[in-house]
Scaffold this active site. Structure first.
Site, PDB file in Angstrom:
ATOM      1  N   HIS A 135       0.839  -1.209   0.000  1.00  0.00           N
ATOM      2  CA  HIS A 135       0.000   0.000   0.000  1.00  0.00           C
ATOM      3  C   HIS A 135       0.867   1.249   0.000  1.00  0.00           C
ATOM      4  CE1 HIS A 135       0.821   1.105   4.179  1.00  0.00           C
ATOM      5  NE2 HIS A 135       0.742  -0.176   4.459  1.00  0.00           N
ATOM      6  N   GLU A 164      -2.336  -7.115   7.065  1.00  0.00           N
ATOM      7  CA  GLU A 164      -1.079  -6.859   7.770  1.00  0.00           C
ATOM      8  C   GLU A 164      -0.915  -7.804   8.962  1.00  0.00           C
ATOM      9  OE1 GLU A 164       1.935  -6.177   7.991  1.00  0.00           O
ATOM     10  OE2 GLU A 164       2.028  -4.004   7.949  1.00  0.00           O
TER      11      GLU A 164
END
Length: 176
Positions: A3, A101
């Protein structure tokens, strides 16, 4: 794809930044998204990608939609509330918990409710995520390395079962 830069990556300090709940992209992150979007268009990659799999955390969703979903700037919606699209080569986007994550007690790694994500990102398919609230995140528990490795293996198995062969993944540094 990792990201783009988000609020917690360039925050005022480690502890303050990690208390930001499900952070959004920073202005510099939006510039990174725009640059990557131009790259995938100029190189023709956008025509080859059959599917985009994305972590359900906001910063990854914003990156995936901005790069591969045809949405080049926030909030992704036109004035009438309908998702806009700038390209006819927009592959489907699927959110998947497996590629999120590393789960840490930091609020930056806690995702928003899926009901909220569906409103903010109507072009993303959230049907693979069964729980509206983030049941994986806990304020006092850090995911163990073996658990992360297990998620990675399960994710790769999930990918191998897909019919698509050119798949982009938008995730996070620890997962990737």
């Amino acid at each position: 794809v990792r990201h783009a830069e988000a609020d917690h990556n360039a925050g005022p300090g480690f502890h303050a930044a990690h208390r930001i709940f499900d952070p959004s992209l920073k202005p510099n992150g939006w510039k990174q998204v725009e640059q990557l979007r131009k790259h995938v268009e100029v190189t023709g990659l956008i025509r080859d990608i059959e599917l985009v799999v994305v972590s359900p955390l906001r910063r990854a969703l914003q990156t995936a939609v901005g790069v591969f979903g045809g949405e080049t700037e926030p909030p992704f919606l036109s004035l009438n509330g309908v998702a806009s699209s700038s390209s006819c080569f927009n592959p489907p986007l699927i959110a998947l918990e497996l590629c999120r994550e590393l789960i840490t007690p930091y609020e930056c790694n806690k995702r928003s409710p899926i009901s909220t994500c569906k409103i903010q990102f109507p072009m993303v398919d959230f049907t693979q995520i069964k729980e509206d609230q983030d049941v994986l995140w806990h304020p006092n528990i850090r995911e163990l390395k073996d658990s992360l490795e297990g998620r990675r293996r399960a994710f790769l198995q999930w990918l191998l079962c897909r019919k698509e062969k050119n798949i982009a993944v938008v995730s996070h540094s620890a997962f990737l």
